[in-house]
Write a protein that holds these residues in place. Structure first.
Motif, PDB file in Angstrom:
ATOM      1  N   ALA A 190     -13.281  -4.260 -10.788  1.00 54.23           N
ATOM      2  CA  ALA A 190     -14.681  -4.086 -10.415  1.00 54.23           C
ATOM      3  C   ALA A 190     -15.004  -2.641 -10.036  1.00 54.23           C
ATOM      4  N   LYS A 191     -13.975  -1.794 -10.032  1.00 54.54           N
ATOM      5  CA  LYS A 191     -14.137  -0.376  -9.674  1.00 54.54           C
ATOM      6  C   LYS A 191     -14.687  -0.216  -8.251  1.00 54.54           C
ATOM      7  N   VAL A 192     -14.095  -0.989  -7.339  1.00 53.09           N
ATOM      8  CA  VAL A 192     -14.456  -0.935  -5.922  1.00 53.09           C
ATOM      9  C   VAL A 192     -13.227  -0.479  -5.130  1.00 53.09           C
ATOM     10  N   PRO A 193     -13.348   0.533  -4.274  1.00 53.51           N
ATOM     11  CA  PRO A 193     -12.201   0.927  -3.441  1.00 53.51           C
ATOM     12  C   PRO A 193     -11.774  -0.228  -2.532  1.00 53.51           C
ATOM     13  N   VAL A 194     -10.466  -0.442  -2.409  1.00 58.55           N
ATOM     14  CA  VAL A 194      -9.969  -1.564  -1.611  1.00 58.55           C
ATOM     15  C   VAL A 194      -8.842  -1.109  -0.698  1.00 58.55           C
ATOM     16  N   ALA A 195      -8.863  -1.608   0.535  1.00 55.45           N
ATOM     17  CA  ALA A 195      -7.760  -1.450   1.473  1.00 55.45           C
ATOM     18  C   ALA A 195      -7.105  -2.814   1.650  1.00 55.45           C
ATOM     19  N   ILE A 196      -5.784  -2.819   1.713  1.00 59.29           N
ATOM     20  CA  ILE A 196      -5.019  -4.058   1.831  1.00 59.29           C
ATOM     21  C   ILE A 196      -4.330  -4.071   3.190  1.00 59.29           C
ATOM     22  N   SER A 197      -4.574  -5.135   3.963  1.00 62.95           N
ATOM     23  CA  SER A 197      -4.007  -5.223   5.309  1.00 62.95           C
ATOM     24  C   SER A 197      -3.155  -6.478   5.445  1.00 62.95           C
ATOM     25  N   PHE A 198      -1.920  -6.297   5.921  1.00 65.61           N
ATOM     26  CA  PHE A 198      -0.982  -7.402   6.064  1.00 65.61           C
ATOM     27  C   PHE A 198      -0.863  -7.843   7.519  1.00 65.61           C
ATOM     28  N   THR A 199      -0.822  -9.160   7.716  1.00 68.43           N
ATOM     29  CA  THR A 199      -0.425  -9.729   8.996  1.00 68.43           C
ATOM     30  C   THR A 199       1.083  -9.571   9.143  1.00 68.43           C
ATOM     31  N   LEU A 200       1.521  -9.204  10.344  1.00 59.59           N
ATOM     32  CA  LEU A 200       2.953  -9.112  10.621  1.00 59.59           C
ATOM     33  C   LEU A 200       3.305 -10.009  11.795  1.00 59.59           C
ATOM     34  N   GLY A 201       4.531 -10.539  11.770  1.00 60.20           N
ATOM     35  CA  GLY A 201       5.022 -11.358  12.868  1.00 60.20           C
ATOM     36  C   GLY A 201       5.748 -10.523  13.906  1.00 60.20           C
ATOM     37  N   THR A 202       6.335 -11.186  14.884  1.00 60.24           N
ATOM     38  CA  THR A 202       7.050 -10.469  15.944  1.00 60.24           C
ATOM     39  C   THR A 202       8.297  -9.770  15.425  1.00 60.24           C
ATOM     40  N   ASP A 203       8.751 -10.150  14.222  1.00 58.91           N
ATOM     41  CA  ASP A 203       9.906  -9.480  13.612  1.00 58.91           C
ATOM     42  C   ASP A 203       9.492  -8.305  12.733  1.00 58.91           C
ATOM     43  N   GLY A 204       8.199  -8.007  12.682  1.00 58.11           N
ATOM     44  CA  GLY A 204       7.720  -6.895  11.865  1.00 58.11           C
ATOM     45  C   GLY A 204       7.635  -7.204  10.386  1.00 58.11           C
ATOM     46  N   ARG A 205       7.837  -8.465  10.007  1.00 60.17           N
ATOM     47  CA  ARG A 205       7.767  -8.884   8.606  1.00 60.17           C
ATOM     48  C   ARG A 205       6.480  -9.658   8.331  1.00 60.17           C
ATOM     49  N   GLU A 245       6.232  -3.041  -3.791  1.00 59.96           N
ATOM     50  CA  GLU A 245       5.991  -3.981  -4.892  1.00 59.96           C
ATOM     51  C   GLU A 245       4.549  -3.905  -5.361  1.00 59.96           C
ATOM     52  N   MET A 246       3.621  -3.869  -4.400  1.00 63.97           N
ATOM     53  CA  MET A 246       2.212  -3.792  -4.763  1.00 63.97           C
ATOM     54  C   MET A 246       1.893  -2.533  -5.550  1.00 63.97           C
ATOM     55  N   ASP A 247       2.373  -1.401  -5.065  1.00 64.16           N
ATOM     56  CA  ASP A 247       2.091  -0.148  -5.757  1.00 64.16           C
ATOM     57  C   ASP A 247       2.691  -0.122  -7.153  1.00 64.16           C
ATOM     58  N   ALA A 248       3.871  -0.738  -7.306  1.00 64.68           N
ATOM     59  CA  ALA A 248       4.508  -0.768  -8.625  1.00 64.68           C
ATOM     60  C   ALA A 248       3.700  -1.626  -9.600  1.00 64.68           C
ATOM     61  N   VAL A 249       3.198  -2.771  -9.133  1.00 65.00           N
ATOM     62  CA  VAL A 249       2.488  -3.704 -10.012  1.00 65.00           C
ATOM     63  C   VAL A 249       1.074  -3.214 -10.321  1.00 65.00           C
ATOM     64  N   THR A 250       0.409  -2.602  -9.336  1.00 57.47           N
ATOM     65  CA  THR A 250      -1.001  -2.218  -9.486  1.00 57.47           C
ATOM     66  C   THR A 250      -1.188  -0.744  -9.801  1.00 57.47           C
ATOM     67  N   ASN A 251      -0.078  -0.032 -10.031  1.00 55.55           N
ATOM     68  CA  ASN A 251      -0.164   1.415 -10.250  1.00 55.55           C
ATOM     69  C   ASN A 251      -0.840   2.101  -9.055  1.00 55.55           C
ATOM     70  N   ALA A 252      -0.472   1.626  -7.863  1.00 54.29           N
ATOM     71  CA  ALA A 252      -0.958   2.192  -6.593  1.00 54.29           C
ATOM     72  C   ALA A 252      -2.482   2.205  -6.517  1.00 54.29           C
ATOM     73  N   SER A 253      -3.114   1.108  -6.964  1.00 51.53           N
ATOM     74  CA  SER A 253      -4.579   1.090  -6.969  1.00 51.53           C
ATOM     75  C   SER A 253      -5.221   0.947  -5.595  1.00 51.53           C
ATOM     76  N   PRO A 254      -4.597   0.281  -4.581  1.00 47.54           N
ATOM     77  CA  PRO A 254      -5.256   0.246  -3.272  1.00 47.54           C
ATOM     78  C   PRO A 254      -5.450   1.651  -2.704  1.00 47.54           C
ATOM     79  N   ALA A 255      -6.603   1.867  -2.087  1.00 46.92           N
ATOM     80  CA  ALA A 255      -6.871   3.169  -1.477  1.00 46.92           C
ATOM     81  C   ALA A 255      -5.873   3.450  -0.360  1.00 46.92           C
TER      82      ALA A 255
END
Length: 296
Positions: free
Chosen positions: A167-182, A195-205
């Motif tokens: 859609a040609k829209v800038p996107v930020a991706i935010s992950f929930t993390l647990g108490t173990d940092g995962r 993994e995300m950057d490899a699959v999407t060619n680093a498309s997230p802003a």
């Protein structure tokens, strides 16, 4: 900066019932819109006081197909409420416009699941179609960007990034993390970003961390790995409790705002590109003020 925790503020300070923790129904009444304006006003005042820009998040975290259906909203109604959310914040932005005060309207996308467990799993091929309708609405609005918050597994994140890229829209991706940092899926944060950057060619802003206290993820940010440069945002919880402990708690744990501010200042020394600072569950304008004070 961003705002603090909208949902926990509405529940604990405004005593507003939020079925399925959805915020967007407030947009449908004059009283609800006034409540949302009262929530955002103190943060806009902080942005002006500290002379920092602000990202204004639409209250649309639950405004997707599955959560909308639980609340009785079909596709057309969901599209309309997403447009209303952007319009509401765009109007607020214009009322507070000042020279040197950048205000960004951000269309918020939530997970298909609850945001704290890796349920409702989709493949990276299925996720773009699921999230595309919301992305398309934001693309056709006054929103400047979109953010996907509280994501729990990487395939859904990849799908959202692909939908935004198409859609040609800038996107930020935010992950929930647990108490173990995962991630709740068990994947490490570094592995998910790589993994995300490899699959999407680093498309997230950029990437963000949300819904965890810095105490839980500070250790995983040590070592100077390349993926750390992709993290630009932190929206931490006020409390050091786990997600299950917070769910079982009868009172809101707001933690120590000044300690949280100091931890953000330390994180800025670990994350070279950290520029988006805000809060998640349990945080309010006091926490964001403490973060601004510590980091500026």
């Amino acid at each position: 900066m961003t705002e603090g925790g909208l949902g926990t503020t509405l529940l604990s300070h405004e005593n507003i019932d939020l079925p399925d923790f959805a915020h967007f129904p407030l947009l449908l009444t004059e009283e609800g819109r006034a409540t949302l304006a009262r929530f955002f006003e103190p943060y806009l005042e902080l942005a002006e006081r500290y002379r920092v820009g602000m990202i204004l998040d639409t209250p649309t975290w639950r405004a997707n197909v599955d959560w909308g259906a639980k609340l009785g909203y079909e596709a057309d109604a969901l599209a309309e409420v997403n447009r209303m959310a952007v319009g509401f914040l765009d109007e607020l932005r214009h009322r507070h416009a000042r020279p040197g005060l950048p205000l960004v309207v951000n269309g918020v996308i939530g997970p298909r699941g609850d945001g704290y467990t890796a349920e409702s799993a989709m493949t990276a091929e299925q996720a773009p179609a699921y999230h595309r309708p919301q992305v398309e609405v934001f693309r056709g609005s006054e929103a400047d960007m979109v953010s996907a918050l509280t994501l729990t597994f990487v395939d859904e994140a990849i799908g959202i990034a692909i939908a935004a890229r198409d859609a040609k829209v800038p996107v930020a991706i935010s992950f929930t993390l647990g108490t173990d940092g995962r991630l709740p899926s068990g994947q490490t944060l570094g592995s998910a970003i790589e993994e995300m950057d490899a699959v999407t060619n680093a498309s997230p802003a950029y990437y963000m961390i949300n819904c965890a206290h810095p105490l839980h993820f500070e250790p995983v940010l040590a070592g100077g790995a390349d993926w750390l440069a992709r993290i630009r945002g932190i929206r931490a919880n006020a409390s050091t409790k786990s997600h299950s402990e917070l769910d079982a708690a009868s009172d809101l744990d707001i933690g120590d705002p000044h300690d949280l501010g100091r931890r953000y200042a330390t994180l800025r020394s670990q994350l070279p590109n950290l520029t988006v600072l805000g809060g998640c569950c349990g945080t309010n304008y006091r926490h964001i003020a403490a973060i601004c004070e510590a980091c500026l």
